[in-house]
Design a protein around this motif. Structure first.
Motif, mmCIF file in Angstrom:
data_model
loop_
_atom_site.group_PDB
_atom_site.id
_atom_site.type_symbol
_atom_site.label_atom_id
_atom_site.label_comp_id
_atom_site.label_asym_id
_atom_site.label_seq_id
_atom_site.Cartn_x
_atom_site.Cartn_y
_atom_site.Cartn_z
ATOM 1 N N LEU A 239 0.819 -1.208 0.000
ATOM 2 C CA LEU A 239 0.000 0.000 0.000
ATOM 3 C C LEU A 239 0.859 1.266 0.000
ATOM 4 C CD1 LEU A 239 -2.803 -1.002 2.559
ATOM 5 C CD2 LEU A 239 -3.052 -0.699 0.080
ATOM 6 N N ILE A 240 1.885 1.276 0.844
ATOM 7 C CA ILE A 240 2.757 2.448 0.929
ATOM 8 C C ILE A 240 3.522 2.652 -0.375
ATOM 9 C CG2 ILE A 240 4.831 3.376 2.052
ATOM 10 C CD1 ILE A 240 3.829 2.132 4.646
ATOM 11 N N THR A 241 4.046 1.559 -0.943
ATOM 12 C CA THR A 241 4.805 1.666 -2.192
ATOM 13 C C THR A 241 3.949 2.229 -3.316
ATOM 14 O OG1 THR A 241 6.146 -0.250 -1.539
ATOM 15 C CG2 THR A 241 6.247 0.430 -3.845
ATOM 16 N N ASN A 242 2.743 1.695 -3.463
ATOM 17 C CA ASN A 242 1.844 2.202 -4.507
ATOM 18 C C ASN A 242 1.432 3.651 -4.244
ATOM 19 O OD1 ASN A 242 1.646 0.009 -6.314
ATOM 20 N ND2 ASN A 242 0.256 -1.055 -4.921
ATOM 21 N N ARG A 243 1.309 4.001 -2.970
ATOM 22 C CA ARG A 243 0.981 5.385 -2.609
ATOM 23 C C ARG A 243 2.108 6.320 -3.047
ATOM 24 N NH1 ARG A 243 -2.136 9.666 -2.213
ATOM 25 N NH2 ARG A 243 -1.747 10.991 -0.413
ATOM 26 N N LEU A 244 3.347 5.919 -2.822
ATOM 27 C CA LEU A 244 4.496 6.733 -3.234
ATOM 28 C C LEU A 244 4.519 6.914 -4.754
ATOM 29 C CD1 LEU A 244 7.320 5.218 -0.966
ATOM 30 C CD2 LEU A 244 6.319 7.501 -0.768
ATOM 31 N N LEU A 245 4.326 5.832 -5.472
ATOM 32 C CA LEU A 245 4.345 5.909 -6.943
ATOM 33 C C LEU A 245 3.210 6.794 -7.452
ATOM 34 C CD1 LEU A 245 5.158 2.208 -7.953
ATOM 35 C CD2 LEU A 245 6.724 4.113 -7.552
ATOM 36 N N GLU A 246 2.066 6.728 -6.776
ATOM 37 C CA GLU A 246 0.915 7.553 -7.178
ATOM 38 C C GLU A 246 1.200 9.039 -6.959
ATOM 39 O OE1 GLU A 246 -3.863 8.076 -6.109
ATOM 40 O OE2 GLU A 246 -2.583 6.750 -4.921
ATOM 41 N N LEU A 247 1.823 9.370 -5.821
ATOM 42 C CA LEU A 247 2.149 10.767 -5.533
ATOM 43 C C LEU A 247 3.156 11.318 -6.540
ATOM 44 C CD1 LEU A 247 2.403 10.658 -1.647
ATOM 45 C CD2 LEU A 247 0.728 11.936 -2.988
ATOM 46 N N ILE A 248 4.145 10.526 -6.875
ATOM 47 C CA ILE A 248 5.137 10.949 -7.874
ATOM 48 C C ILE A 248 4.455 11.176 -9.218
ATOM 49 C CG2 ILE A 248 7.209 10.293 -9.147
ATOM 50 C CD1 ILE A 248 7.793 10.861 -6.233
ATOM 51 N N ARG A 249 3.565 10.273 -9.562
ATOM 52 C CA ARG A 249 2.884 10.325 -10.866
ATOM 53 C C ARG A 249 1.932 11.515 -10.964
ATOM 54 N NH1 ARG A 249 1.617 5.334 -10.849
ATOM 55 N NH2 ARG A 249 -0.299 5.524 -9.641
ATOM 56 N N ASN A 250 1.246 11.842 -9.884
ATOM 57 C CA ASN A 250 0.198 12.865 -9.921
ATOM 58 C C ASN A 250 0.696 14.277 -9.650
ATOM 59 O OD1 ASN A 250 -1.690 10.911 -10.506
ATOM 60 N ND2 ASN A 250 -2.290 10.609 -8.370
ATOM 61 N N ASN A 251 1.875 14.416 -9.058
ATOM 62 C CA ASN A 251 2.434 15.746 -8.810
ATOM 63 C C ASN A 251 3.318 16.160 -9.985
ATOM 64 O OD1 ASN A 251 2.006 16.875 -5.844
ATOM 65 N ND2 ASN A 251 2.065 14.637 -5.753
ATOM 66 N N LYS A 252 3.072 17.339 -10.530
ATOM 67 C CA LYS A 252 3.818 17.816 -11.688
ATOM 68 C C LYS A 252 4.883 18.822 -11.251
ATOM 69 C CE LYS A 252 0.956 15.573 -14.361
ATOM 70 N NZ LYS A 252 1.353 14.335 -15.065
ATOM 71 N N LEU A 253 6.049 18.689 -11.835
ATOM 72 C CA LEU A 253 7.124 19.651 -11.592
ATOM 73 C C LEU A 253 7.137 20.654 -12.741
ATOM 74 C CD1 LEU A 253 9.688 20.655 -10.115
ATOM 75 C CD2 LEU A 253 10.991 19.011 -11.481
ATOM 76 N N ILE A 254 7.018 21.934 -12.418
ATOM 77 C CA ILE A 254 7.037 22.978 -13.448
ATOM 78 C C ILE A 254 8.471 23.454 -13.642
ATOM 79 C CG2 ILE A 254 6.217 25.272 -14.100
ATOM 80 C CD1 ILE A 254 3.744 24.791 -12.411
ATOM 81 N N TYR A 255 8.944 23.339 -14.872
ATOM 82 C CA TYR A 255 10.290 23.793 -15.206
ATOM 83 C C TYR A 255 10.245 24.583 -16.513
ATOM 84 C CZ TYR A 255 15.282 23.793 -16.255
ATOM 85 O OH TYR A 255 16.575 24.181 -16.547
ATOM 86 N N LYS A 256 10.583 25.859 -16.420
ATOM 87 C CA LYS A 256 10.561 26.757 -17.589
ATOM 88 C C LYS A 256 9.212 26.694 -18.300
ATOM 89 C CE LYS A 256 15.527 26.942 -18.452
ATOM 90 N NZ LYS A 256 16.631 26.738 -19.421
ATOM 91 N N ASN A 257 8.153 26.807 -17.508
ATOM 92 C CA ASN A 257 6.768 26.836 -18.005
ATOM 93 C C ASN A 257 6.288 25.504 -18.578
ATOM 94 O OD1 ASN A 257 6.466 29.612 -17.347
ATOM 95 N ND2 ASN A 257 7.489 30.175 -19.265
ATOM 96 N N ASP A 258 7.067 24.451 -18.405
ATOM 97 C CA ASP A 258 6.652 23.120 -18.844
ATOM 98 C C ASP A 258 6.310 22.264 -17.633
ATOM 99 O OD1 ASP A 258 6.884 23.616 -21.491
ATOM 100 O OD2 ASP A 258 8.808 22.599 -21.771
ATOM 101 N N ASN A 259 5.263 21.466 -17.739
ATOM 102 C CA ASN A 259 4.920 20.499 -16.696
ATOM 103 C C ASN A 259 5.652 19.193 -16.972
ATOM 104 O OD1 ASN A 259 3.130 22.080 -15.169
ATOM 105 N ND2 ASN A 259 1.455 21.664 -16.588
ATOM 106 N N LEU A 260 6.598 18.861 -16.109
ATOM 107 C CA LEU A 260 7.346 17.627 -16.299
ATOM 108 C C LEU A 260 6.587 16.479 -15.642
ATOM 109 C CD1 LEU A 260 11.041 18.731 -15.623
ATOM 110 C CD2 LEU A 260 9.680 18.907 -17.703
ATOM 111 N N SER A 261 6.227 15.480 -16.439
ATOM 112 C CA SER A 261 5.559 14.292 -15.921
ATOM 113 C C SER A 261 6.624 13.282 -15.484
ATOM 114 C CB SER A 261 4.658 13.677 -16.989
ATOM 115 O OG SER A 261 3.617 14.573 -17.326
ATOM 116 N N ILE A 262 6.555 12.880 -14.233
ATOM 117 C CA ILE A 262 7.569 11.989 -13.674
ATOM 118 C C ILE A 262 6.894 10.738 -13.135
ATOM 119 C CG2 ILE A 262 9.419 11.772 -11.960
ATOM 120 C CD1 ILE A 262 9.349 14.923 -11.924
#
Length: 303
Positions: A239-262
């Motif tokens: 459960l914790i592992t999948n939760r971590l992967l979900e948070l990484i997947r759903n949070n976007k990093l903005i870099y130079k006006n681009d949303n980086l999907s990680i």
């Protein structure tokens, strides 16, 4: 933090600051201010349970000093290159004057003087660079923190796993997760290494904020991370592992006006009596390979 712990941390900060000022040829207000700001940030991020670990406060400020030393190293290296270029230009000019039989003894004498002074500055800069390089190396060897992400590094992982794996009467079970950022090379190639560094910091912050206090997160190398989940069964580990992967997947990093999907892939294994750090990591690595092979952005477990 207790009063005596705060005093210890403050004393260590002052010692390092005085050492920096003493060793710098020119100690500016800006460098001192940067150091104090960095120190304040580190203090605010210290977890209560970590303060009691032997030498932890010193490790934090060794790491902060390393960053300042690295900046100084870069500055001196740049100056060195410029001085060498000027020295070469003066040598060429002097040689040209002599080749054309121009009788300018005063000019020649002046050029000789300039060349001597510049050669001295080059030698001095090289000595400082050598000294700083040595100090940075020593600090890296002593540090338990990754300088970029401010989480534990591979050295700390080795110490931690050796300690718990060698405990034959360990009263609890634990799981080890090996996580890898998917297609990290593509991010570096498309956006540059600065963006890659920001991705690593972004992922580290999510991992730190999501995990429980008793869990540990380490930067294993490159874009790989290792997490140790203590006192947990297989169900809750999943459960914790999948939760971590979900948070990484759903949070976007903005870099130079681009949303980086990680996204990240994870290999999971549990501790078995008799495991060594190497056998434990090898199983997690094998599981991670399978997660990548299955399509990435997922976990795979091996017992």
């Amino acid at each position: 933090m207790q009063k005596n712990e705060l005093i210890s941390v403050s004393n260590e900060m002052c010692k390092k600051l005085l050492s920096i000022i003493d060793q710098e040829e020119v100690a500016t207000k800006e460098k001192v201010a940067d150091y104090l700001f960095e120190s304040a940030q580190i203090i605010m991020n210290i977890k209560e349970e970590e303060v009691s670990e032997k030498g932890f406060a010193k490790t934090l400020f060794l790491d902060a000093y390393k960053e300042i030393a690295t900046q100084s190293l870069s500055s001196y290296a740049s100056s060195n290159v410029k001085i060498q270029e000027l020295t070469k230009l003066h040598e060429e000019t002097l040689s040209k004057c002599q080749a054309q039989h121009i009788d300018l003894p005063a000019l020649t004498s002046k050029f000789d003087e300039i060349q001597t002074l510049m050669s001295y500055e080059v030698q001095k800069a090289n000595e400082i660079i050598t000294e700083l390089t040595s100090k940075v190396k020593q600090l890296e060897e002593k540090s338990n923190l990754d300088s970029l992400t401010k989480i534990y590094n591979r050295r700390a992982l080795s110490t931690y796993l050796n300690k718990i794996c060698s405990n034959k009467e360990l009263p609890y079970n634990f799981h080890l997760l090996m996580l890898d950022i998917d297609d990290f090379k593509v991010i570096n190639d498309k956006y540059g290494h600065i963006a890659g560094d920001k991705v690593l910091i972004f992922v580290s912050n999510i991992l730190k904020k999501t995990l429980r206090e008793g869990d540990k997160v380490f930067r294993y190398g490159g874009e790989e991370f290792i997490i140790v989940l203590n006192r947990i069964d297989d169900k809750h580990c999943k459960l914790i592992t999948n939760r971590l992967l979900e948070l990484i997947r759903n949070n976007k990093l903005i870099y130079k006006n681009d949303n980086l999907s990680i996204t990240m892939s994870a290999g999971v294994t549990n501790f078995i009596r008799g495991d060594t750090p190497n056998s434990l990591i090898a199983r997690a690595d094998k599981a991670l390979y399978q997660a990548k092979k299955n399509g990435k952005n997922q976990m795979h477990g091996i017992k």
